[in-house]
Design a protein around this motif. Sequence first.
Motif, PDB file in Angstrom:
ATOM      1  N   UNK A  81       0.803  -1.226   0.000  1.00 62.49           N
ATOM      2  CA  UNK A  81       0.000   0.000   0.000  1.00 62.49           C
ATOM      3  C   UNK A  81       0.833   1.272   0.000  1.00 62.49           C
ATOM      4  N   UNK A  82       2.010   1.266   0.611  1.00 65.36           N
ATOM      5  CA  UNK A  82       2.764   2.512   0.698  1.00 65.36           C
ATOM      6  C   UNK A  82       3.249   3.014  -0.659  1.00 65.36           C
ATOM      7  N   UNK A  83       3.743   2.168  -1.564  1.00 64.40           N
ATOM      8  CA  UNK A  83       4.063   2.672  -2.907  1.00 64.40           C
ATOM      9  C   UNK A  83       2.842   3.223  -3.632  1.00 64.40           C
ATOM     10  N   UNK A  84       1.658   2.650  -3.380  1.00 65.72           N
ATOM     11  CA  UNK A  84       0.442   3.160  -4.009  1.00 65.72           C
ATOM     12  C   UNK A  84       0.097   4.548  -3.465  1.00 65.72           C
ATOM     13  N   UNK A  85       0.254   4.736  -2.169  1.00 68.66           N
ATOM     14  CA  UNK A  85       0.014   6.051  -1.567  1.00 68.66           C
ATOM     15  C   UNK A  85       1.007   7.062  -2.127  1.00 68.66           C
ATOM     16  N   UNK A  86       2.274   6.654  -2.261  1.00 66.51           N
ATOM     17  CA  UNK A  86       3.305   7.526  -2.826  1.00 66.51           C
ATOM     18  C   UNK A  86       2.956   7.922  -4.256  1.00 66.51           C
ATOM     19  N   UNK A  87       2.503   6.958  -5.039  1.00 64.60           N
ATOM     20  CA  UNK A  87       2.131   7.240  -6.432  1.00 64.60           C
ATOM     21  C   UNK A  87       0.986   8.239  -6.488  1.00 64.60           C
ATOM     22  N   UNK A  88      -0.007   8.052  -5.627  1.00 62.03           N
ATOM     23  CA  UNK A  88      -1.148   8.979  -5.595  1.00 62.03           C
ATOM     24  C   UNK A  88      -0.686  10.394  -5.247  1.00 62.03           C
ATOM     25  N   UNK A  89       0.166  10.504  -4.235  1.00 57.55           N
ATOM     26  CA  UNK A  89       0.636  11.821  -3.812  1.00 57.55           C
ATOM     27  C   UNK A  89       1.408  12.533  -4.923  1.00 57.55           C
ATOM     28  N   UNK A  90       2.314  11.816  -5.573  1.00 56.35           N
ATOM     29  CA  UNK A  90       3.166  12.459  -6.571  1.00 56.35           C
ATOM     30  C   UNK A  90       2.415  12.818  -7.847  1.00 56.35           C
ATOM     31  N   UNK A  91       1.232  12.256  -8.028  1.00 55.79           N
ATOM     32  CA  UNK A  91       0.425  12.580  -9.210  1.00 55.79           C
ATOM     33  C   UNK A  91      -0.649  13.634  -8.924  1.00 55.79           C
ATOM     34  N   UNK A  92      -0.691  14.151  -7.695  1.00 56.30           N
ATOM     35  CA  UNK A  92      -1.693  15.175  -7.380  1.00 56.30           C
ATOM     36  C   UNK A  92      -1.447  16.435  -8.197  1.00 56.30           C
ATOM     37  N   UNK A  93      -2.518  17.119  -8.604  1.00 55.68           N
ATOM     38  CA  UNK A  93      -2.331  18.402  -9.277  1.00 55.68           C
ATOM     39  C   UNK A  93      -1.813  19.447  -8.288  1.00 55.68           C
ATOM     40  N   UNK A  94      -1.056  20.382  -8.794  1.00 52.60           N
ATOM     41  CA  UNK A  94      -0.543  21.483  -7.973  1.00 52.60           C
ATOM     42  C   UNK A  94      -1.567  22.617  -7.982  1.00 52.60           C
ATOM     43  N   UNK A  95      -1.908  23.101  -6.800  1.00 52.78           N
ATOM     44  CA  UNK A  95      -2.764  24.285  -6.712  1.00 52.78           C
ATOM     45  C   UNK A  95      -1.881  25.523  -6.758  1.00 52.78           C
ATOM     46  N   UNK A  96      -2.215  26.453  -7.617  1.00 57.01           N
ATOM     47  CA  UNK A  96      -1.424  27.666  -7.766  1.00 57.01           C
ATOM     48  C   UNK A  96      -1.548  28.543  -6.523  1.00 57.01           C
ATOM     49  N   UNK A  97      -0.536  29.406  -6.303  1.00 56.12           N
ATOM     50  CA  UNK A  97      -0.522  30.297  -5.160  1.00 56.12           C
ATOM     51  C   UNK A  97      -1.751  31.196  -5.104  1.00 56.12           C
ATOM     52  N   UNK A  98      -2.056  31.715  -3.926  1.00 55.56           N
ATOM     53  CA  UNK A  98      -3.274  32.503  -3.726  1.00 55.56           C
ATOM     54  C   UNK A  98      -3.068  33.482  -2.575  1.00 55.56           C
TER      55      UNK A  98
END
Length: 205
Positions: A81-98
């Motif tokens: 499960x931990x590599x799957x969690x890592x994969x999910x995190x690294x593929x998250x979209x970046x929210x632009x500054x605000x």
Amino acid sequence: MAPMTDLVSPGSKPHGSRITVEVPVVRVGSGSSDYEGLNRFVDSLRKPQGLHMTLLHVGILDELGRDIVAWTKGFSPPEKVLPEISSWLTELPVMQGFLGKSDKLIPLGGGRLMGLEVDVPQEVHDYQSLLVQGLHVLLDDLGLDNIDDFILSSPALGYKSPRWLPHIAVGKARTRHEPAMEIAPVALEFGDSRIRNREALPSPG
């Protein structure tokens, strides 16, 4: 939102660091004096370079892995499960500054810390909700049941409430029973979202 495309290389550091999705604080008020003025209300004011607002607390991955093993009675082992969690995190979209603002200091961490309660744009609330929904879907895909209960009870995830309160921890509370207090309104600028301790993630599966 731009996608996060760079992945952690194989052989990364042991994953014992605390992982969060956060936004850095780029500016408080009109200059350093606006932030340093908070010294009147807190002890041991944090360095401005390290200020951030957490959007999603994932925790120490080894501890999260143990929580998942206990919840699934060994059905979902950490090495799966931990590599799957890592994969999910690294593929998250970046929210632009605000931009945001604050006019209140509130007690945090059971009263040990003080932080700025932050008013943020609705899109920040929407992004944070998407993070929690995504975590929910991920845990479901990993075979967990009663996921809301797991999220609120996992010591690694560390959630005390299902409601997210935007805040920035700024320093130690002077007493354990320090009340919330109004302050002069201060403008806040945040940078793009990022993963804290990203280099400590295991290689994605």
